[in-house]
Design an enzyme around this catalytic site. Structure first.
Site, PDB file in Angstrom:
ATOM      1  N   VAL A 166       0.831  -1.085   0.099  1.00 42.72           N
ATOM      2  CA  VAL A 166       0.048   0.048  -0.098  1.00 42.72           C
ATOM      3  C   VAL A 166       0.862   1.041   0.003  1.00 42.72           C
ATOM      4  O   VAL A 166       0.578   2.513  -0.486  1.00 42.72           O
ATOM      5  CB  VAL A 166      -0.954   0.011   1.160  1.00 42.72           C
ATOM      6  N   ARG A 179     -12.451   6.219  -6.518  1.00 44.97           N
ATOM      7  CA  ARG A 179     -12.853   7.561  -6.677  1.00 44.97           C
ATOM      8  C   ARG A 179     -13.538   8.220  -7.966  1.00 44.97           C
ATOM      9  O   ARG A 179     -14.418   8.978  -7.911  1.00 44.97           O
ATOM     10  CB  ARG A 179     -11.280   8.082  -6.588  1.00 44.97           C
ATOM     11  N   HIS A 233       0.013   4.295 -10.194  1.00 43.72           N
ATOM     12  CA  HIS A 233      -0.814   5.031  -9.216  1.00 43.72           C
ATOM     13  C   HIS A 233       0.008   6.282  -9.063  1.00 43.72           C
ATOM     14  O   HIS A 233       0.609   6.837  -8.085  1.00 43.72           O
ATOM     15  CB  HIS A 233      -0.713   4.328  -7.640  1.00 43.72           C
TER      16      HIS A 233
HETATM   17  N1  APR Z   1       7.941  -1.158  10.510  1.00 42.56           N
HETATM   18  C1  APR Z   1       6.539  -0.973  10.836  1.00 42.56           C
HETATM   19  N2  APR Z   1       5.950   0.254  10.936  1.00 42.56           N
HETATM   20  C2  APR Z   1       6.703   1.299  10.493  1.00 42.56           C
HETATM   21  C3  APR Z   1       7.908   1.025   9.886  1.00 42.56           C
HETATM   22  C4  APR Z   1       8.449  -0.071   9.999  1.00 42.56           C
HETATM   23  N3  APR Z   1       9.685  -0.481   9.582  1.00 42.56           N
HETATM   24  N4  APR Z   1       8.379   2.368   9.488  1.00 42.56           N
HETATM   25  C5  APR Z   1       7.623   3.387   9.820  1.00 42.56           C
HETATM   26  N5  APR Z   1       6.402   2.666  10.165  1.00 42.56           N
HETATM   27  C6  APR Z   1       5.120   3.169  10.618  1.00 42.56           C
HETATM   28  C7  APR Z   1       5.270   4.637  11.147  1.00 42.56           C
HETATM   29  O1  APR Z   1       5.335   4.236  12.577  1.00 42.56           O
HETATM   30  C8  APR Z   1       3.807   4.929  11.095  1.00 42.56           C
HETATM   31  O2  APR Z   1       2.876   4.696  12.250  1.00 42.56           O
HETATM   32  O3  APR Z   1       4.181   3.415   9.419  1.00 42.56           O
HETATM   33  C9  APR Z   1       3.052   4.155   9.859  1.00 42.56           C
HETATM   34  C10 APR Z   1       2.772   5.197   8.716  1.00 42.56           C
HETATM   35  O4  APR Z   1       1.716   5.874   9.213  1.00 42.56           O
HETATM   36  P1  APR Z   1       1.196   7.527   8.748  1.00 42.56           P
HETATM   37  O5  APR Z   1       2.416   8.276   8.939  1.00 42.56           O
HETATM   38  O6  APR Z   1       0.025   7.672   9.415  1.00 42.56           O
HETATM   39  O7  APR Z   1       1.152   7.217   7.088  1.00 42.56           O
HETATM   40  P2  APR Z   1      -0.120   6.768   6.537  1.00 42.56           P
HETATM   41  O8  APR Z   1      -1.246   7.641   6.033  1.00 42.56           O
HETATM   42  O9  APR Z   1      -0.702   5.523   7.291  1.00 42.56           O
HETATM   43  O10 APR Z   1       0.393   6.138   4.919  1.00 42.56           O
HETATM   44  C11 APR Z   1       1.027   5.219   5.043  1.00 42.56           C
HETATM   45  O11 APR Z   1       0.471   4.301   2.855  1.00 42.56           O
HETATM   46  O12 APR Z   1      -0.993   5.520   1.165  1.00 42.56           O
HETATM   47  C12 APR Z   1       0.126   5.299   1.561  1.00 42.56           C
HETATM   48  O13 APR Z   1       0.944   7.383   0.694  1.00 42.56           O
HETATM   49  C13 APR Z   1       1.009   6.469   1.877  1.00 42.56           C
HETATM   50  O14 APR Z   1       3.046   5.631   1.825  1.00 42.56           O
HETATM   51  C14 APR Z   1       2.095   6.321   2.718  1.00 42.56           C
HETATM   52  C15 APR Z   1       1.463   4.750   3.559  1.00 42.56           C
END
Ligand code: APR
Length: 304
Positions: free
Chosen positions: A116, A149, A173
């Site tokens: 994702v 969408r 995408h």
């Molecule tokens: N292992 C587990 N979790 C991780 C790691 C890792 N190695 N590295 C980062 N994370 C976690 C972060 O701590 C954070 O909680 O990934 C999470 C990402 O959450 P958000 O910052 O809220 O981002 P989000 O909106 O969920 O999007 C995540 O999906 O749609 C895509 O473009 C978006 O690339 C992005 C991803």
């Protein structure tokens, strides 16, 4: 059955909520931030008596807890801020994806992986190279979201229920995605018979920029409600072997004339993952747009 979701941020946690509400598999949510996945999992569990689900929902910082997952959904990484394109996330998110894939290989080899994290097609390609899985078991969520969408915009314009609209978006995408209005219909009626070209072009344009439109409003992150709905729908089709046809970023080996690339194309999703890639007859201008999209994804892949 068991699902694991990596990343307990906006997309990950909302996905866990939607998966719990489907009530088809236990769900484990992993994040590197201490306490966060545990707290969110408890919160989601405590809605179970009201919502009527009885699957287990757990949060953890320990990758060992993903063992024996049927599917691992990877949302770990950074999200866009205003002014950023999905490609701006590449360097950071590639490293995170490679680390996550190494943990999947270690603790739950053989699990199907749904990516994702953005930039989606490049991340999906990196994930498929970082595991020993067959290519059909690693695919990305993007086209179903873009199609949803597009369908929602068509429904508003026509003034009808979103349930009656069927449309598809192919390609990468990103800005080069390829909505197919000629293939769209509302309860079997071709879209070009319901809306004029100018309106359709406006909806196509809004679809391509739909993610950025939301980022512009939110300012501190990107979309997660519609993305999580698309992820849950794909996971359900795999877990329950529903064989739904939907666009996914799949590894192509000659299909549509492309090789060694992940790109959004229509697929059948069942218990083995991508069970079939459907090759649509495209008009020359649609194929040319898909070629441009494939080229844009390839440029990202060269940077890995
Ligand atoms: N292992 C587990 N979790 C991780 C790691 C890792 N190695 N590295 C980062 N994370 C976690 C972060 O701590 C954070 O909680 O990934 C999470 C990402 O959450 P958000 O910052 O809220 O981002 P989000 O909106 O969920 O999007 C995540 O999906 O749609 C895509 O473009 C978006 O690339 C992005 C991803």
């Amino acid at each position: 059955m068991k699902l694991s979701v990596i990343g307990a941020g906006n997309v990950g946690a909302t996905t866990v909520q939607r998966l719990a509400e489907l009530n088809i598999a236990d769900v484990t949510m992993v994040d590197i931030v201490e306490g966060m996945p545990q707290g969110k999992a408890l919160d989601i569990s405590q809605a179970a008596p009201i919502m009527g689900y009885d699957v287990d929902v757990t949060g953890t910082n320990d990758y060992a807890d993903i063992e024996a997952s049927d599917i691992v959904i990877v949302t770990a990484g950074i999200a866009r801020k205003p002014g950023m394109s999905r490609d701006d996330l590449l360097a950071t998110n590639i490293k995170i994806t490679q680390q996550v894939c190494a943990s999947i290989e270690e603790y739950t080899p053989g699990s199907i992986i749904i990516t994702v994290t953005n930039p989606l097609d490049i991340i999906t390609y990196a994930a498929s190279k970082a595991t020993s899985l067959e290519r059909s078991k690693v695919f990305g969520m993007s086209g179903l979201l873009d199609s949803s969408r597009f369908e929602s915009f068509i429904a508003k314009e026509v003034g009808c229920s979103a349930k009656d609209v069927n449309a598809m978006v192919l390609g990468g995408h990103g800005d080069s995605m390829v909505p197919l209005p000629e293939h769209a219909n509302v309860s079997g009626m071709p879209l070009p018979e319901l809306l004029d070209k100018e309106s359709i072009d406006r909806l196509v344009d809004r679809t391509i920029n739909a993610g950025a439109e939301i980022v512009g409003h939110l300012k501190v992150g990107s979309a997660f409600y519609a993305p999580s709905a698309a992820i849950a729908s794909m996971a359900e089709s795999v877990l329950l072997d529903k064989k739904r046809i939907m666009p996914a970023s799949a590894y192509l080996n000659g299909e549509y004339g492309y090789n060694d690339i992940c790109l959004g194309v229509p697929v059948i999703l069942g218990k083995s993952g991508v069970e079939k890639i459907i090759e649509l007859e495209l008009k020359p201008e649609q194929k040319a747009a898909l070629d441009r999209s494939a080229e844009a994804v390839k440029e990202g892949i060269y940077k890995i």
